[in-house]
Motif scaffolding. Structure first.
Motif, PDB file in Angstrom:
ATOM      1  N   PHE A   1       7.740  -9.425   1.502  1.00 42.46           N
ATOM      2  CA  PHE A   1       7.537  -8.781   0.102  1.00 42.46           C
ATOM      3  C   PHE A   1       7.120  -7.449   0.046  1.00 42.46           C
ATOM      4  CE2 PHE A   1       5.479  -8.090  -4.047  1.00 42.46           C
ATOM      5  CZ  PHE A   1       6.083  -9.063  -4.869  1.00 42.46           C
ATOM      6  N   VAL A   2       6.617  -6.816   1.074  1.00 45.19           N
ATOM      7  CA  VAL A   2       6.464  -5.322   1.295  1.00 45.19           C
ATOM      8  C   VAL A   2       7.821  -4.658   1.550  1.00 45.19           C
ATOM      9  CG1 VAL A   2       5.650  -3.583   2.936  1.00 45.19           C
ATOM     10  CG2 VAL A   2       4.145  -5.422   2.075  1.00 45.19           C
ATOM     11  N   ALA A   3       8.824  -5.243   2.276  1.00 46.29           N
ATOM     12  CA  ALA A   3      10.145  -4.718   2.566  1.00 46.29           C
ATOM     13  C   ALA A   3      10.841  -4.719   1.136  1.00 46.29           C
ATOM     14  CB  ALA A   3      10.883  -5.618   3.727  1.00 46.29           C
ATOM     15  N   ARG A   4      10.695  -5.616   0.530  1.00 44.05           N
ATOM     16  CA  ARG A   4      11.249  -5.942  -0.790  1.00 44.05           C
ATOM     17  C   ARG A   4      10.798  -4.756  -1.718  1.00 44.05           C
ATOM     18  NH1 ARG A   4      12.516 -10.943  -3.840  1.00 44.05           N
ATOM     19  NH2 ARG A   4      12.770 -10.545  -6.088  1.00 44.05           N
ATOM     20  N   VAL A   5       9.666  -4.583  -1.725  1.00 42.69           N
ATOM     21  CA  VAL A   5       8.994  -3.281  -2.613  1.00 42.69           C
ATOM     22  C   VAL A   5       9.641  -1.922  -2.074  1.00 42.69           C
ATOM     23  CG1 VAL A   5       7.002  -1.932  -3.190  1.00 42.69           C
ATOM     24  CG2 VAL A   5       6.955  -4.539  -3.116  1.00 42.69           C
ATOM     25  N   ARG A   6       9.768  -1.856  -0.927  1.00 39.85           N
ATOM     26  CA  ARG A   6      10.118  -0.680  -0.178  1.00 39.85           C
ATOM     27  C   ARG A   6      11.593  -0.250  -0.531  1.00 39.85           C
ATOM     28  NH1 ARG A   6       6.373  -0.293   5.368  1.00 39.85           N
ATOM     29  NH2 ARG A   6       4.811   1.181   4.387  1.00 39.85           N
ATOM     30  N   ARG A   7      12.521  -1.303  -0.457  1.00 39.16           N
ATOM     31  CA  ARG A   7      13.935  -1.173  -0.960  1.00 39.16           C
ATOM     32  C   ARG A   7      14.014  -0.640  -2.124  1.00 39.16           C
ATOM     33  NH1 ARG A   7      14.394  -6.273   2.065  1.00 39.16           N
ATOM     34  NH2 ARG A   7      14.466  -7.235   0.213  1.00 39.16           N
ATOM     35  N   GLN A   8      12.995  -1.056  -3.175  1.00 37.79           N
ATOM     36  CA  GLN A   8      13.010  -0.836  -4.549  1.00 37.79           C
ATOM     37  C   GLN A   8      12.604   0.364  -4.977  1.00 37.79           C
ATOM     38  OE1 GLN A   8      11.880  -3.702  -7.464  1.00 37.79           O
ATOM     39  NE2 GLN A   8      12.262  -5.367  -6.354  1.00 37.79           N
ATOM     40  N   VAL A   9      11.197   1.061  -4.241  1.00 36.33           N
ATOM     41  CA  VAL A   9      10.826   2.022  -4.433  1.00 36.33           C
ATOM     42  C   VAL A   9      10.363   2.821  -3.039  1.00 36.33           C
ATOM     43  CG1 VAL A   9       8.687   3.172  -5.542  1.00 36.33           C
ATOM     44  CG2 VAL A   9       9.681   0.876  -6.452  1.00 36.33           C
ATOM     45  N   PRO A  10      11.516   3.548  -2.681  1.00 39.37           N
ATOM     46  CA  PRO A  10      11.503   4.245  -1.276  1.00 39.37           C
ATOM     47  C   PRO A  10      10.194   5.274  -1.000  1.00 39.37           C
ATOM     48  CG  PRO A  10      13.785   4.120  -2.041  1.00 39.37           C
ATOM     49  CD  PRO A  10      13.001   3.845  -3.305  1.00 39.37           C
ATOM     50  N   SER A  11       9.887   6.002  -2.333  1.00 39.18           N
ATOM     51  CA  SER A  11       9.013   6.962  -2.457  1.00 39.18           C
ATOM     52  C   SER A  11       8.074   6.550  -3.640  1.00 39.18           C
ATOM     53  CB  SER A  11       9.721   8.165  -2.667  1.00 39.18           C
ATOM     54  OG  SER A  11      10.614   8.628  -1.724  1.00 39.18           O
ATOM     55  N   PRO A  12       6.818   5.794  -3.258  1.00 43.47           N
ATOM     56  CA  PRO A  12       5.972   5.278  -4.218  1.00 43.47           C
ATOM     57  C   PRO A  12       4.838   6.442  -4.451  1.00 43.47           C
ATOM     58  CG  PRO A  12       5.799   4.198  -2.100  1.00 43.47           C
ATOM     59  CD  PRO A  12       6.954   4.920  -1.833  1.00 43.47           C
ATOM     60  N   GLY A  13       4.590   7.118  -3.497  1.00 45.92           N
ATOM     61  CA  GLY A  13       3.550   8.133  -3.491  1.00 45.92           C
ATOM     62  C   GLY A  13       2.445   8.069  -2.324  1.00 45.92           C
ATOM     63  N   PRO A  14       1.747   8.704  -1.985  1.00 49.49           N
ATOM     64  CA  PRO A  14       1.038   8.664  -0.462  1.00 49.49           C
ATOM     65  C   PRO A  14      -0.077   7.599  -0.672  1.00 49.49           C
ATOM     66  CG  PRO A  14       0.464  10.824  -1.621  1.00 49.49           C
ATOM     67  CD  PRO A  14       1.669  10.162  -2.491  1.00 49.49           C
ATOM     68  N   ARG A  15      -0.704   7.436  -1.597  1.00 48.96           N
ATOM     69  CA  ARG A  15      -1.638   6.386  -1.661  1.00 48.96           C
ATOM     70  C   ARG A  15      -1.056   4.775  -1.588  1.00 48.96           C
ATOM     71  NH1 ARG A  15      -6.686   5.079  -6.060  1.00 48.96           N
ATOM     72  NH2 ARG A  15      -7.497   6.604  -4.866  1.00 48.96           N
ATOM     73  N   MET A  16       0.191   4.762  -2.411  1.00 49.68           N
ATOM     74  CA  MET A  16       0.735   3.453  -2.556  1.00 49.68           C
ATOM     75  C   MET A  16       1.317   3.142  -1.075  1.00 49.68           C
ATOM     76  SD  MET A  16       0.137   2.315  -5.199  1.00 49.68           S
ATOM     77  CE  MET A  16      -0.096   2.802  -7.021  1.00 49.68           C
ATOM     78  N   ASN A  17       1.849   4.211  -0.387  1.00 54.71           N
ATOM     79  CA  ASN A  17       2.449   4.020   0.939  1.00 54.71           C
ATOM     80  C   ASN A  17       1.323   3.602   1.989  1.00 54.71           C
ATOM     81  OD1 ASN A  17       5.206   4.430   1.395  1.00 54.71           O
ATOM     82  ND2 ASN A  17       4.825   6.789   0.777  1.00 54.71           N
ATOM     83  N   ALA A  18       0.092   4.006   1.617  1.00 53.35           N
ATOM     84  CA  ALA A  18      -1.089   3.571   2.411  1.00 53.35           C
ATOM     85  C   ALA A  18      -1.417   2.254   2.093  1.00 53.35           C
ATOM     86  CB  ALA A  18      -2.064   4.573   2.185  1.00 53.35           C
ATOM     87  N   ALA A  19      -1.251   1.740   0.852  1.00 49.97           N
ATOM     88  CA  ALA A  19      -1.682   0.557   0.349  1.00 49.97           C
ATOM     89  C   ALA A  19      -0.635  -0.436   1.077  1.00 49.97           C
ATOM     90  CB  ALA A  19      -1.393   0.397  -1.319  1.00 49.97           C
ATOM     91  N   LEU A  20       0.691  -0.378   0.919  1.00 52.62           N
ATOM     92  CA  LEU A  20       1.685  -1.039   1.721  1.00 52.62           C
ATOM     93  C   LEU A  20       1.530  -1.474   3.044  1.00 52.62           C
ATOM     94  CD1 LEU A  20       4.783   0.134  -0.039  1.00 52.62           C
ATOM     95  CD2 LEU A  20       3.660  -2.026  -0.645  1.00 52.62           C
ATOM     96  N   GLU A  21       0.890  -0.170   3.727  1.00 50.34           N
ATOM     97  CA  GLU A  21       0.885  -0.287   5.317  1.00 50.34           C
ATOM     98  C   GLU A  21      -0.611  -1.202   5.484  1.00 50.34           C
ATOM     99  OE1 GLU A  21       2.033   0.817   7.891  1.00 50.34           O
ATOM    100  OE2 GLU A  21       3.959   1.493   6.632  1.00 50.34           O
ATOM    101  N   ALA A  22      -1.540  -1.117   4.449  1.00 57.15           N
ATOM    102  CA  ALA A  22      -2.878  -1.989   4.617  1.00 57.15           C
ATOM    103  C   ALA A  22      -2.368  -3.456   4.325  1.00 57.15           C
ATOM    104  CB  ALA A  22      -3.766  -1.347   3.597  1.00 57.15           C
ATOM    105  N   ILE A  23      -1.386  -3.861   3.665  1.00 54.51           N
ATOM    106  CA  ILE A  23      -1.025  -5.144   3.457  1.00 54.51           C
ATOM    107  C   ILE A  23      -0.462  -5.596   4.894  1.00 54.51           C
ATOM    108  CG2 ILE A  23       0.544  -6.439   2.325  1.00 54.51           C
ATOM    109  CD1 ILE A  23      -1.633  -6.047   0.332  1.00 54.51           C
ATOM    110  N   LEU A  24       0.169  -4.747   5.354  1.00 51.36           N
ATOM    111  CA  LEU A  24       1.058  -5.073   6.668  1.00 51.36           C
ATOM    112  C   LEU A  24      -0.057  -5.128   7.970  1.00 51.36           C
ATOM    113  CD1 LEU A  24       4.235  -3.171   6.461  1.00 51.36           C
ATOM    114  CD2 LEU A  24       3.954  -5.647   6.105  1.00 51.36           C
ATOM    115  N   ALA A  25      -1.156  -4.527   7.753  1.00 50.60           N
ATOM    116  CA  ALA A  25      -2.051  -4.494   8.757  1.00 50.60           C
ATOM    117  C   ALA A  25      -3.138  -5.487   8.907  1.00 50.60           C
ATOM    118  CB  ALA A  25      -2.846  -3.283   8.982  1.00 50.60           C
TER     119      ALA A  25
END
Length: 419
Positions: free
Chosen positions: A245-269
Motif C-alpha cells: 500500500f505504501v508503494a501504491r501511495v508513492r506511485r501516486q504522490v512521488p513528492s508528498p513533503g518531508p513529514r509525509m515521507n517520514a510517515a511512510l517510512e515509519a509505516i514500513l519500519a
C-alpha cells in the motif's frame, strides 16, 4: 494500579452507593478518578490484561473541566503539545492551505496533541485501582428505585456475584457488556481502514497535516516527542499489506513533503503496525434502570473530526458531577431518574458531534479520481473553521451541571454550574 477484585469490592461496600465501572479506557478511567476524588470507591474492571500502547489524540477544550477537577491540568500540558496549525495537501502532494487552528479554537480553551498512553498515565497519577482480565458475564437490572443491579464478574473460570447501586458500561465500541442489555445499535462502516504508527518528532510539532489521495488518506498529528501517523484506504486495497500500500501511495504522490515521507517510512519500519477498521456505533438508548452506557460503548466515533475522546471525557465529567451531587444529597431523584437525566442532556451533544464525524467521512473516504479533484477544489476554498462549524457550536455551549429536581427528573433546562 492492579488491585485484587476482592479488595475493590470490599472498599465499594463501604460506600452508600456502590458503583461498578466496566472498562478502564478514557471514559471509564476519567469517571473512576473523578468519583474517587470525591471520596468514593468505584470498582473499575478491564477485560484486557495489559494496556494497549495507544495512538494519537487531539483533545479539544471540552476536556478542560475534567482535567481541572482532577487537578492534572499542569501534567496534561507537560505531556502534550499545542496544535496551532492544520495543513491539507492535495492528491498530488501540493499544499492546498494551512489554517491557524489555534485562532479558531483558543477562545474556547486548549487544543493539544497527546498519546493515548500518556493520557491514561495522567488520569491515573493518583491512587487508581483497577482489576484487569475481568469481564461481566451476567447483568440483572431493575428500574425500581429500591433495587440494585446484580452483576456476575468473571476472571478466567472464577465468577463472583455482586450488587451495585449503579453500573457504568464503558468497555468500548465493541462492548460485550452492552450486549447483555439487548440495547439496539446502529453503525457506519466506511469500508476503509488503516495502520497507526509513530514517526520521529520533527521541527513542526505544532502542525497537524493530512494528504488526501484519490484512494487513500495519509494523516499526521503531533504528540509529545513523536508524530502519530495514520495511513488508510479501502479495505480491499489495504488487504495487500502495508508495504504494497505504501508503494501504491508513492506511485501516486512521488513528492508528498518531508513529514509525509517520514510517515511512510515509519509505516514500513514498524514490524507489526496496528490496523484500525474505520467503523462507528450508536446505541439507541444509554440507560436501563441503574445501568448507563458511557464513551465509545454509547457512541463510538470515526476519527474524522478528532473529537471522540473529548466527548467521552466530557460525558464522564457530566456523569461524575451528577453522581457526586446525588451522593451528597439524600433528597434528590432516584438513581434511575438521574441516569435518564444524564442521557437526556448529553446524548444530543454526543450524537451531534458523531454526525459531524460521519459527514466528514463521506467527504474523505472515497475511491474516485473525479471526486478527489472536486474535493481538492473545495478544500482550497473552505477553511477548517467552516468544516468544524458544528464542533465550534458545541464548544461555545459547554455543559455545566445542575442536577435534576425530584419532581422533574428528566427535564433539561439551561443549567448553571454546580461547584
Amino acid at each position: 494500579m492492579e488491585t485484587p477484585l476482592h479488595d475493590q469490592l470490599e472498599a465499594a461496600a463501604r460506600d452508600s452507593r456502590p458503583t461498578l465501572i466496566v472498562g478502564a479506557g478514557i471514559a471509564g478511567t476519567t469517571l473512576a478518578q473523578l468519583l474517587r476524588g470525591a471520596g468514593q470507591h468505584p470498582v473499575l474492571i478491564e477485560r484486557s490484561a495489559g494496556r494497549h500502547p495507544g495512538y494519537m489524540l487531539a483533545l479539544m477544550p471540552m476536556t478542560d473541566a475534567a482535567f481541572s477537577d482532577l487537578g492534572v491540568t499542569e501534567a496534561y500540558h507537560s505531556r502534550s503539545v499545542p496544535i496551532s496549525r492544520y495543513r491539507v495537501r492535495s492528491r498530488t502532494g501540493t499544499i492546498l492551505r494551512t489554517d491557524p487552528i489555534d485562532e479558531i479554537l483558543s477562545q474556547y480553551g486548549d487544543y493539544r496533541g497527546i498519546s493515548r498512553g500518556d493520557l491514561l498515565d495522567i488520569l491515573t497519577t493518583d491512587h487508581a485501582p483497577v482489576t484487569t482480565g475481568t469481564t461481566v458475564s451476567a447483568l440483572r437490572d431493575e428500574p425500581d428505585a429500591d433495587s440494585a443491579a446484580t452483576v456476575t464478574l468473571r476472571q478466567g473460570e472464577q465468577e463472583t456475584e455482586a450488587s451495585f447501586a449503579v453500573v457504568i458500561i464503558a468497555d468500548g465500541i465493541g462492548s460485550t457488556t452492552r450486549r447483555l442489555l439487548d440495547t439496539p445499535t446502529t453503525d457506519v462502516d466506511t469500508g476503509w481502514g488503516g495502520w497507526v504508527v509513530w514517526a520521529p518528532a520533527d521541527d513542526q510539532m505544532d502542525l497537524g497535516e493530512e494528504l488526501w489521495g484519490t484512494d487513500f488518506l495519509l494523516a499526521t498529528y503531533p504528540v509529545k516527542d513523536a508524530v502519530g501517523v495514520f495511513l488508510g484506504g479501502n479495505r480491499d486495497d489495504t488487504a495487500a499489506g502495508p508495504e504494497a500500500f505504501v508503494a501504491r501511495v508513492r506511485r501516486q504522490v512521488p513528492s508528498p513533503g518531508p513529514r509525509m515521507n517520514a510517515a511512510l517510512e515509519a509505516i514500513l519500519a514498524d514490524p507489526d503496525p496496528y490496523f484500525w477498521p474505520l467503523t462507528d456505533v450508536r446505541a439507541a438508548r444509554w440507560t436501563t434502570g441503574r445501568t448507563v452506557l458511557l464513551g465509545d460503548a454509547a457512541a463510538g466515533f470515526l476519527p474524522t473530526a478528532g473529537i471522540g475522546a473529548g466527548m467521552a471525557m466530557e460525558s464522564a465529567w457530566v456523569l461524575a458531577r451528577l453522581l457526586r451531587h446525588h451522593e451528597s444529597n439524600d433528597g434528590g431523584p432516584p438513581l434511575p431518574a438521574l441516569l435518564t437525566s444524564f442521557e437526556a442532556r448529553q446524548r444530543p451533544r454526543v450524537e451531534a458531534a458523531q454526525d459531524n464525524s460521519r459527514q466528514l467521512a463521506r467527504l474523505m473516504f472515497r475511491r474516485s479520481r473525479i471526486w478527489a479533484v472536486v474535493r481538492d477544489l473545495v478544500a482550497r476554498r473552505v477553511s477548517v473553521a467552516t468544516a468544524l462549524g458544528p464542533i465550534r457550536k458545541l464548544l461555545a455551549d459547554l455543559p455545566s451541571v445542575t442536577p435534576p429536581s425530584t419532581n422533574s427528573p428528566t427535564t433539561t433546562n439551561s443549567p448553571t454550574a454546580e461547584r
